[in-house]
Design an enzyme around this catalytic site. Structure first.
Site, PDB file in Angstrom:
ATOM      1  N   THR A   1       0.832  -1.212   0.000  1.00  0.00           N
ATOM      2  CA  THR A   1       0.000   0.000   0.000  1.00  0.00           C
ATOM      3  C   THR A   1       0.865   1.259   0.000  1.00  0.00           C
ATOM      4  O   THR A   1       2.011   1.224   0.484  1.00  0.00           O
ATOM      5  CB  THR A   1      -0.920   0.012   1.235  1.00  0.00           C
ATOM      6  N   ASP A   2       0.294   2.364  -0.475  1.00  0.00           N
ATOM      7  CA  ASP A   2       1.034   3.637  -0.415  1.00  0.00           C
ATOM      8  C   ASP A   2       1.233   4.108   1.020  1.00  0.00           C
ATOM      9  O   ASP A   2       2.073   4.967   1.287  1.00  0.00           O
ATOM     10  CB  ASP A   2       0.337   4.721  -1.265  1.00  0.00           C
ATOM     11  N   GLU A   3       0.468   3.523   1.958  1.00  0.00           N
ATOM     12  CA  GLU A   3       0.579   3.984   3.347  1.00  0.00           C
ATOM     13  C   GLU A   3       1.929   3.634   3.963  1.00  0.00           C
ATOM     14  O   GLU A   3       2.310   4.179   4.993  1.00  0.00           O
ATOM     15  CB  GLU A   3      -0.559   3.411   4.192  1.00  0.00           C
TER      16      GLU A   3
ATOM     17  N   TYR B   1      -1.669  -0.290  11.023  1.00  0.00           N
ATOM     18  CA  TYR B   1      -1.978  -0.939   9.740  1.00  0.00           C
ATOM     19  C   TYR B   1      -0.810  -0.752   8.778  1.00  0.00           C
ATOM     20  O   TYR B   1      -0.291  -1.725   8.199  1.00  0.00           O
ATOM     21  CB  TYR B   1      -3.267  -0.357   9.139  1.00  0.00           C
TER      22      TYR B   1
ATOM     23  N   LYS C   1       1.750  -3.601   7.181  1.00  0.00           N
ATOM     24  CA  LYS C   1       1.888  -3.778   5.729  1.00  0.00           C
ATOM     25  C   LYS C   1       3.347  -3.564   5.300  1.00  0.00           C
ATOM     26  O   LYS C   1       3.844  -4.243   4.388  1.00  0.00           O
ATOM     27  CB  LYS C   1       0.980  -2.810   4.975  1.00  0.00           C
TER      28      LYS C   1
HETATM   29  P1  NAD Z   1     -10.788  -5.808   2.580  1.00  0.00           P
HETATM   30  O1  NAD Z   1     -10.696  -5.549   4.035  1.00  0.00           O
HETATM   31  O2  NAD Z   1     -12.007  -5.413   1.836  1.00  0.00           O
HETATM   32  O3  NAD Z   1     -10.584  -7.369   2.297  1.00  0.00           O
HETATM   33  C1  NAD Z   1      -9.618  -8.143   2.967  1.00  0.00           C
HETATM   34  C2  NAD Z   1      -9.962  -9.607   2.724  1.00  0.00           C
HETATM   35  O4  NAD Z   1      -8.965 -10.420   3.377  1.00  0.00           O
HETATM   36  C3  NAD Z   1     -11.330 -10.021   3.303  1.00  0.00           C
HETATM   37  O5  NAD Z   1     -12.035 -10.778   2.352  1.00  0.00           O
HETATM   38  C4  NAD Z   1     -10.957 -10.856   4.509  1.00  0.00           C
HETATM   39  O6  NAD Z   1     -11.932 -11.854   4.832  1.00  0.00           O
HETATM   40  C5  NAD Z   1      -9.648 -11.470   4.053  1.00  0.00           C
HETATM   41  N1  NAD Z   1      -8.819 -11.918   5.181  1.00  0.00           N
HETATM   42  C6  NAD Z   1      -8.496 -11.208   6.294  1.00  0.00           C
HETATM   43  N2  NAD Z   1      -7.765 -11.965   7.124  1.00  0.00           N
HETATM   44  C7  NAD Z   1      -7.608 -13.182   6.518  1.00  0.00           C
HETATM   45  C8  NAD Z   1      -6.940 -14.379   6.877  1.00  0.00           C
HETATM   46  N3  NAD Z   1      -6.287 -14.479   8.039  1.00  0.00           N
HETATM   47  N4  NAD Z   1      -6.985 -15.411   6.018  1.00  0.00           N
HETATM   48  C9  NAD Z   1      -7.667 -15.328   4.831  1.00  0.00           C
HETATM   49  N5  NAD Z   1      -8.324 -14.209   4.454  1.00  0.00           N
HETATM   50  C10 NAD Z   1      -8.289 -13.154   5.282  1.00  0.00           C
HETATM   51  O7  NAD Z   1      -9.487  -5.145   1.945  1.00  0.00           O
HETATM   52  P2  NAD Z   1      -9.223  -4.471   0.536  1.00  0.00           P
HETATM   53  O8  NAD Z   1      -9.511  -3.039   0.625  1.00  0.00           O
HETATM   54  O9  NAD Z   1      -9.835  -5.293  -0.510  1.00  0.00           O
HETATM   55  O10 NAD Z   1      -7.632  -4.616   0.454  1.00  0.00           O
HETATM   56  C11 NAD Z   1      -7.028  -5.748  -0.144  1.00  0.00           C
HETATM   57  C12 NAD Z   1      -5.530  -5.586  -0.099  1.00  0.00           C
HETATM   58  O11 NAD Z   1      -5.148  -4.385  -0.772  1.00  0.00           O
HETATM   59  C13 NAD Z   1      -4.967  -5.471   1.302  1.00  0.00           C
HETATM   60  O12 NAD Z   1      -3.737  -6.180   1.344  1.00  0.00           O
HETATM   61  C14 NAD Z   1      -4.732  -3.983   1.487  1.00  0.00           C
HETATM   62  O13 NAD Z   1      -3.693  -3.735   2.404  1.00  0.00           O
HETATM   63  C15 NAD Z   1      -4.348  -3.584   0.082  1.00  0.00           C
HETATM   64  N6  NAD Z   1      -4.631  -2.185  -0.282  1.00  0.00           N
HETATM   65  C16 NAD Z   1      -5.878  -1.670  -0.132  1.00  0.00           C
HETATM   66  C17 NAD Z   1      -6.134  -0.364  -0.537  1.00  0.00           C
HETATM   67  C18 NAD Z   1      -7.523   0.231  -0.428  1.00  0.00           C
HETATM   68  O14 NAD Z   1      -7.695   1.412  -0.693  1.00  0.00           O
HETATM   69  N7  NAD Z   1      -8.555  -0.534  -0.073  1.00  0.00           N
HETATM   70  C19 NAD Z   1      -5.099   0.409  -1.060  1.00  0.00           C
HETATM   71  C20 NAD Z   1      -3.832  -0.146  -1.204  1.00  0.00           C
HETATM   72  C21 NAD Z   1      -3.617  -1.448  -0.811  1.00  0.00           C
HETATM   73  P1  TYD Z   2     -10.076   5.578   4.830  1.00  0.00           P
HETATM   74  O1  TYD Z   2     -11.145   5.278   3.863  1.00  0.00           O
HETATM   75  O2  TYD Z   2     -10.155   4.992   6.197  1.00  0.00           O
HETATM   76  O3  TYD Z   2      -8.700   5.169   4.120  1.00  0.00           O
HETATM   77  P2  TYD Z   2      -7.163   5.437   4.591  1.00  0.00           P
HETATM   78  O4  TYD Z   2      -7.128   5.746   6.022  1.00  0.00           O
HETATM   79  O5  TYD Z   2      -6.551   4.116   4.282  1.00  0.00           O
HETATM   80  O6  TYD Z   2      -6.653   6.539   3.718  1.00  0.00           O
HETATM   81  O7  TYD Z   2      -9.948   7.149   4.990  1.00  0.00           O
HETATM   82  C1  TYD Z   2      -9.718   7.989   3.880  1.00  0.00           C
HETATM   83  C2  TYD Z   2      -9.620   9.413   4.393  1.00  0.00           C
HETATM   84  O8  TYD Z   2     -10.881   9.796   4.934  1.00  0.00           O
HETATM   85  C3  TYD Z   2      -8.606   9.553   5.522  1.00  0.00           C
HETATM   86  O9  TYD Z   2      -7.924  10.789   5.407  1.00  0.00           O
HETATM   87  C4  TYD Z   2      -9.466   9.568   6.771  1.00  0.00           C
HETATM   88  C5  TYD Z   2     -10.773  10.195   6.304  1.00  0.00           C
HETATM   89  N1  TYD Z   2     -11.966   9.704   7.023  1.00  0.00           N
HETATM   90  C6  TYD Z   2     -12.851  10.618   7.623  1.00  0.00           C
HETATM   91  O10 TYD Z   2     -12.657  11.845   7.560  1.00  0.00           O
HETATM   92  N2  TYD Z   2     -13.925  10.114   8.286  1.00  0.00           N
HETATM   93  C7  TYD Z   2     -14.185   8.788   8.383  1.00  0.00           C
HETATM   94  O11 TYD Z   2     -15.197   8.397   9.019  1.00  0.00           O
HETATM   95  C8  TYD Z   2     -13.290   7.863   7.749  1.00  0.00           C
HETATM   96  C9  TYD Z   2     -13.517   6.387   7.832  1.00  0.00           C
HETATM   97  C10 TYD Z   2     -12.190   8.378   7.074  1.00  0.00           C
END
Ligand code: NAD
Ligand code: TYD
Length: 335
Positions: A125-127, A149, A153
């Protein structure tokens, strides 16, 4: 047939990727391995659960006995499974360290013994870069994760890298920016604000609302992964950024305007501790391989809002009946 293992395929990005892969690769046999935590749901895969090229395995990436046979027959492993919500990691980091770090370790160990493995994609992730006051993060920048988190990661990201450096495994690491689109759990800002606003409920904006995120449509993310599976070089890191830098307060106004809701729904709430001010990814490395994002943010956001409007069957049960979600919401936001 190409054997493909997708961990976390019942989550937001994973389920979009499974659907994308089945539509584009008739020669792939995709196995989804997912624990179905609160964020993972069979409903996310409703239209592909019975697809002849798809199998669903309910299991935990921490369980080596479950992972070993699945990983050992795979040619491609796309590892999405993780605990993913920053606010939950602040409330309790243990599950993040277990799943994101130890779970990745279990998969990497199994992958060392996979005779046909030609790609292990570590979804990072970019985080991991931490807050970026100016400019754009490059793949070679120092990692400065600032919440549990992001730190878990970063641990997994570097662990995966070490398996390339040490064991010559075909690992690549991708660092995407904030994704949006259908099937995102309604704890993340866009689906939370959209579904609250549909119901005329307040939207809780953290701090001064001037934090910036770089939004990437999940379809553009899937396309980038598809390209990198083929064209990425072992041991390399690739940023995947949408190039849509938006301040949270502006994002909130756009969502409310799209739904025809008043700005008075914005409820300023105390800031997230350690809240990263800005993320921004440089994507020169990925663009050199021929990728560019195709979904304009305005269009993608409008379509996403529409999707939540049309798919109340998907999110209402979570927000209205899921006791665990309601309890989380109370803890995080009060009444
Ligand atoms: P999400 O929370 O929607 O999904 C995570 C999935 O992982 C779920 O289906 C959950 O059941 C499964 N999981 C959790 N623990 C598990 C375990 N122990 N064994 C098997 N499965 C398990 O997350 P997402 O937003 O789809 O993110 C997916 C990936 O992308 C993650 O690795 C996250 O760090 C990365 N990512 C997400 C974003 C974003 O904006 N959502 C951005 C960059 C990277
Ligand atoms: P989020 O969707 O939790 O993603 P991330 O923390 O991974 O970037 O949050 C996106 C942005 O929105 C972040 O700057 C936090 C803000 N945010 C709020 O202002 N209120 C909220 O209730 C949530 C969940 C996020």
């Amino acid at each position: 047939m190409v054997e493909v293992l997708v961990t976390g395929g019942a989550g937001f990005i994973g389920s979009n990727f499974v659907r994308y892969a089945l539509a584009r690769h008739p020669d792939w046999r995709v196995t989804t391995l997912d624990k179905l935590t609160y964020a993972g749901r069979r409903e996310n895969l409703h239209d592909v659960l019975d697809h002849p090229q798809h199998a669903f395995v309910h299991g935990d990436i921490l369980d080596a006995a479950v992972c070993a046979p699945l990983v050992e027959r795979a040619e491609l492993v796309i590892h999405f499974a993780a605990e993913t919500h920053v606010d939950r990691s602040i409330l309790g980091a243990g599950e993040f360290i277990r799943t994101d770090v130890e779970g990745t370790f279990v998969l990497l160990e199994a992958a060392r013994r996979a005779p046909r493995l030609r790609r292990f994609v570590q979804i990072s992730t970019d985080e991991v870069y931490g807050s970026v006051p100016t400019g754009a993060s490059r793949e070679t920048d120092e990692l400065r994760p600032r919440n549990p988190y992001a730190a878990s990661k970063a641990g997994a990201d570097r662990l995966a890298y070490s398996y390339w450096a040490t064991y010559n495994m075909p690992v690549i690491i991708t660092r995407a920016s904030n994704n949006y689109g259908p099937y995102q759990f309604p704890e993340k800002v866009i689906p939370l604000f959209v579904t609250n606003a549909i119901d005329g409920l307040p939207v809780p904006l953290y701090g001064d609302g001037r934090n910036v995120r770089d939004w990437l449509h999940v379809q553009d993310h899937c396309a980038a992964l598809d390209l990198l599976i083929d064209q990425g070089a072992d041991g390399e890191v690739y940023n995947i950024g949408g190039g849509n830098e938006v301040m949270n307060v502006d994002l909130t106004h756009r969502i409310l305007a799209t739904l025809g809701r008043p700005a008075s729904l914005i409820q300023p709430v105390p800031d997230r501790p350690g809240h990263d001010r800005r993320y921004c990814l440089g994507t020169t490395k990925l663009r050199a391989l021929g990728w560019a994002p195709h979904v304009p943010f305005d269009e993608g956001l409008r379509d996403t809002v529409d999707w939540y409007r049309r798919n109340e069957w998907w999110w209402r049960p979570i927000k209205e009946q899921d006791l665990a979600f309601r309890s989380y919401y109370r803890t995080q936001y009060g009444r």
